[in-house]
Design a protein around this motif. Structure first.
Motif, PDB file in Angstrom:
ATOM      1  N   GLU A 135      58.407  56.953  38.874  1.00  0.00           N
ATOM      2  CA  GLU A 135      58.881  57.088  37.628  1.00  0.00           C
ATOM      3  C   GLU A 135      58.085  56.496  36.311  1.00  0.00           C
ATOM      4  N   ILE A 136      57.717  55.474  36.539  1.00  0.00           N
ATOM      5  CA  ILE A 136      57.120  54.337  35.560  1.00  0.00           C
ATOM      6  C   ILE A 136      55.621  54.849  35.297  1.00  0.00           C
ATOM      7  N   THR A 137      55.046  55.649  36.239  1.00  0.00           N
ATOM      8  CA  THR A 137      53.623  56.084  36.014  1.00  0.00           C
ATOM      9  C   THR A 137      53.751  57.067  34.741  1.00  0.00           C
ATOM     10  N   TRP A 138      54.784  57.542  34.669  1.00  0.00           N
ATOM     11  CA  TRP A 138      55.023  58.443  33.460  1.00  0.00           C
ATOM     12  C   TRP A 138      54.756  58.079  32.217  1.00  0.00           C
ATOM     13  N   VAL A 139      54.831  56.683  31.946  1.00  0.00           N
ATOM     14  CA  VAL A 139      54.548  55.856  30.860  1.00  0.00           C
ATOM     15  C   VAL A 139      53.105  55.979  30.481  1.00  0.00           C
TER      16      VAL A 139
ATOM     17  N   TYR B 267      50.829  59.289  27.917  1.00  0.00           N
ATOM     18  CA  TYR B 267      49.957  58.803  26.814  1.00  0.00           C
ATOM     19  C   TYR B 267      48.593  59.437  27.073  1.00  0.00           C
ATOM     20  N   VAL B 268      48.054  59.489  28.006  1.00  0.00           N
ATOM     21  CA  VAL B 268      46.703  60.117  28.101  1.00  0.00           C
ATOM     22  C   VAL B 268      46.710  61.446  28.402  1.00  0.00           C
ATOM     23  N   VAL B 269      48.025  62.390  28.802  1.00  0.00           N
ATOM     24  CA  VAL B 269      47.841  63.617  28.652  1.00  0.00           C
ATOM     25  C   VAL B 269      47.757  63.946  27.150  1.00  0.00           C
ATOM     26  N   ALA B 270      48.569  63.416  26.566  1.00  0.00           N
ATOM     27  CA  ALA B 270      48.756  63.667  25.008  1.00  0.00           C
ATOM     28  C   ALA B 270      47.350  63.242  24.136  1.00  0.00           C
ATOM     29  N   ASN B 271      46.794  62.189  24.758  1.00  0.00           N
ATOM     30  CA  ASN B 271      45.462  61.868  24.164  1.00  0.00           C
ATOM     31  C   ASN B 271      44.273  63.109  24.252  1.00  0.00           C
ATOM     32  N   VAL B 272      44.389  63.646  25.641  1.00  0.00           N
ATOM     33  CA  VAL B 272      43.251  64.528  26.045  1.00  0.00           C
ATOM     34  C   VAL B 272      43.412  65.931  25.312  1.00  0.00           C
TER      35      VAL B 272
ATOM     36  N   LEU C 222      63.981  54.743  30.323  1.00  0.00           N
ATOM     37  CA  LEU C 222      62.615  55.282  30.720  1.00  0.00           C
ATOM     38  C   LEU C 222      62.158  56.567  29.760  1.00  0.00           C
ATOM     39  N   GLY C 223      63.327  57.282  29.877  1.00  0.00           N
ATOM     40  CA  GLY C 223      63.107  58.520  28.936  1.00  0.00           C
ATOM     41  C   GLY C 223      62.481  58.384  27.281  1.00  0.00           C
ATOM     42  N   GLY C 224      63.398  57.422  27.105  1.00  0.00           N
ATOM     43  CA  GLY C 224      62.637  57.013  25.616  1.00  0.00           C
ATOM     44  C   GLY C 224      61.436  56.435  25.448  1.00  0.00           C
ATOM     45  N   LEU C 225      60.832  55.762  26.403  1.00  0.00           N
ATOM     46  CA  LEU C 225      59.663  54.880  26.383  1.00  0.00           C
ATOM     47  C   LEU C 225      58.655  56.295  26.641  1.00  0.00           C
TER      48      LEU C 225
ATOM     49  N   ILE D  95      54.191  59.445  24.524  1.00  0.00           N
ATOM     50  CA  ILE D  95      53.563  60.824  24.266  1.00  0.00           C
ATOM     51  C   ILE D  95      53.404  60.920  22.772  1.00  0.00           C
ATOM     52  N   VAL D  96      54.078  60.418  22.104  1.00  0.00           N
ATOM     53  CA  VAL D  96      53.866  60.514  20.408  1.00  0.00           C
ATOM     54  C   VAL D  96      52.988  59.435  19.968  1.00  0.00           C
TER      55      VAL D  96
END
Length: 528
Positions: free
Chosen positions: A59-63, A67-72, A111-114, A119-120
């Motif tokens: 679950e924590i890997t989504w943190v 970020y990376v997905v939004a970046n690319v 976790l959802g908030g983080l 992503i933002v």
């Protein structure tokens, strides 16, 4: 679109913009350093975030993934967005969004908030690198472009390497939210300087039509590709329906996207610039540069922490010499090119230095210490530092001024995807090589051989000395021997991965023959 706040505009004279060029370079580089720090700074704080947020490792890997997905997603369209909003306005908005989301990440209690605010944060940070690079191409005269790229390169190359060091220190000394709060004062400085000094683009083009279908295809394709790379090893690649779904979405979305961009009149990403062989060759080489940079930053901490037992802070200190060496080589490379040394020769020397550094990494053992890591890390950093600036300059040499924002977005996207592919390949090969090396070592551990009997006897004696019962000592000795074999197999896996990335960098050197030594297009000067 009017400027958000007063500052330099397109009407400013070249002399006025040139006078502030070093302040502008430091400003945009600082913003890029913060963006790149956040790609790796989170990794060392994962255990702490798991405990605070009550999340599992998966679950924590989504943190990080968010970020990376939004970046690319933002990287390839950053040129389009800078033309849509104005380069200065877009850069200001990106920094402001990055700062606000960093504060929200530090205050996240779920976790959802983080994940949401990461992503933002990725959406804000994704536009900084390419926009910064296109800004430097306009604010520096052609003869000083090497210096501009050296300053920019110090941030690009050292940012990911400094992440583990700074993240480990902040987490150990304070708490994990501080890896986000550190962005607030530094981001505030970058924002303040941007508002005062950053010029708008002289070559900004009016957006006549927005290709929403192309935008959707690109976002879906790149997001699916990045998710596949991030989660592939964990889900055992194409044995997982989730990974197969990502692969199909990525393939079809990007295929239709490329076809559409080549056919429509107003593309959001102008792929026609890839017809230039020098630019395309540069994309291939920067892909390998990204893979080598991010992958070695990824596997070295895993090696020293899993096999050597070092803490995150100690690991960061060992990576620091590489970051310093890389940063120091940037201005040296710029000076050498300015004095007439061929950029192609400099890239070739850098690749050989990187290969030599990886060859020294290949000889690391489970008994290696901090003193053994120092020079290999310095040589590795020097090699990467020598490649970045001349490669950047050669790749962009034939690009027209109005094409630079688009080209910079593609260039930086390619490096980012190279890093993602490199990390995915590293994680997969590390597991596969570990199994293969363990099986090969086990073949040499023959149950009745004199060497095996002698080793087991030695382990049993040590166990008895520390109070292990006589009946349990043989069983524990067998278990310890198996652990030693597994450890050595893992060590061999790391060694072969280091060597593999060194060889990969050398394999693309023939591409230098299609790249000509030349300065940036004269049209990049504001005076033209």
């Amino acid at each position: 679109m009017k400027d958000i706040l007063p500052g330099l505009s397109r009407s400013d004279t070249p002399e006025k913009i040139y006078a502030n060029r070093y302040i502008i370079a430091i400003t945009v580089t600082l913003a890029c350093v913060l963006e790149l720090l956040d790609t790796s700074i989170v990794n060392v704080a994962v255990p702490h975030m798991m405990g605070t947020l009550g999340a599992t490792l998966d679950e924590i890997t989504w943190v990080s993934i968010g970020y990376v997905v939004a970046n690319v997603i933002v990287l390839p369209i950053s040129g389009f967005l800078s033309q849509l909003f104005g380069r200065r306005n877009y850069f200001i908005l990106s920094i402001a969004l990055f700062i606000f989301s960093s504060f929200a990440c530090g205050n996240a209690t779920t976790l959802g908030g983080l994940v949401f605010w990461r992503i933002v944060q990725g959406l804000g940070g994704g536009g900084l690198i390419a926009t910064a690079q296109s800004t430097l191409f306009e604010t520096f005269p052609s003869k000083e472009m090497g210096t501009a790229m050296a300053i920019f390169g110090m941030g690009i190359m050292t940012g990911p390497m400094l992440g583990p060091t700074l993240g480990g220190w902040l987490t150990d000394q304070y708490s994990w939210p501080w890896i986000f709060y550190i962005n607030l004062p530094l981001g505030g400085i970058a924002l303040f300087l941007t508002l005062i000094y950053m010029p708008d683009s002289k070559h900004q083009q009016v957006i006549k039509k927005i290709d929403y279908i192309g935008l959707l295809l690109m976002a879906a394709g790149i997001a699916a590709l990045q998710l596949m790379l991030e989660r592939g090893e964990r889900l055992e690649w194409f044995t997982s329906p989730e990974i197969i779904s990502y692969a199909l979405v990525s393939f079809f979305s990007l295929s239709f996207f490329v076809i559409r961009q080549l056919e429509i009149k107003y593309p959001i990403v102008d792929l026609a610039i890839c017809k230039d062989l020098q630019f395309s060759a540069g994309l291939v080489m920067t892909f390998l540069l990204g893979a080598s940079l991010f992958s070695t930053v990824f596997i070295f901490p895993v090696y020293v922490q899993s096999l050597m037992g070092y803490t995150a802070w100690q690991t960061g200190l060992m990576i620091l010499p590489s970051a310093v060496a890389s940063g120091m080589m940037m201005p040296i490379s710029a000076k050498l090119v300015a004095r007439g040394l061929s950029a192609r020769v400099l890239i070739a020397i850098g690749a050989m230095l990187f290969m030599y550094g990886m060859w020294l990494h290949y000889h690391f053992t489970t008994d290696s210490g901090m003193s053994d890591f120092l020079w290999p890390m310095i040589i590795r950093g020097m090699g990467l530092g020598m490649i970045f600036m001349p490669l950047n300059t050669l790749t962009m040499a034939n690009i027209l001024p109005q094409q630079i924002p688009n080209a910079a977005g593609l260039y930086n996207l390619t490096r980012q995807l190279g890093g993602s592919v490199g990390i995915a390949v590293s994680a997969t090969l590390l597991a596969q090589l570990g199994d293969a090396k363990r099986a090969a070592l086990n073949e040499h551990v023959i149950a009745n051989s004199a060497q095996t009997i002698e080793r087991l006897a030695g382990l049993k004696s040590r166990l008895l000395l520390i109070g292990t019962p006589e009946t349990l000592a043989p069983i524990k000795a067998q278990a310890l021997l198996a652990q030693q074999i597994a450890k050595q197999a893992q060590m061999l896996s790391f060694a072969h991965l280091f060597l593999l990335f060194g060889l990969a960098m050398l394999c693309v050197m023939p591409l230098l023959f299609v790249m000509k030594n030349q300065q940036m297009s004269a049209g990049s000067d504001l005076s033209h």
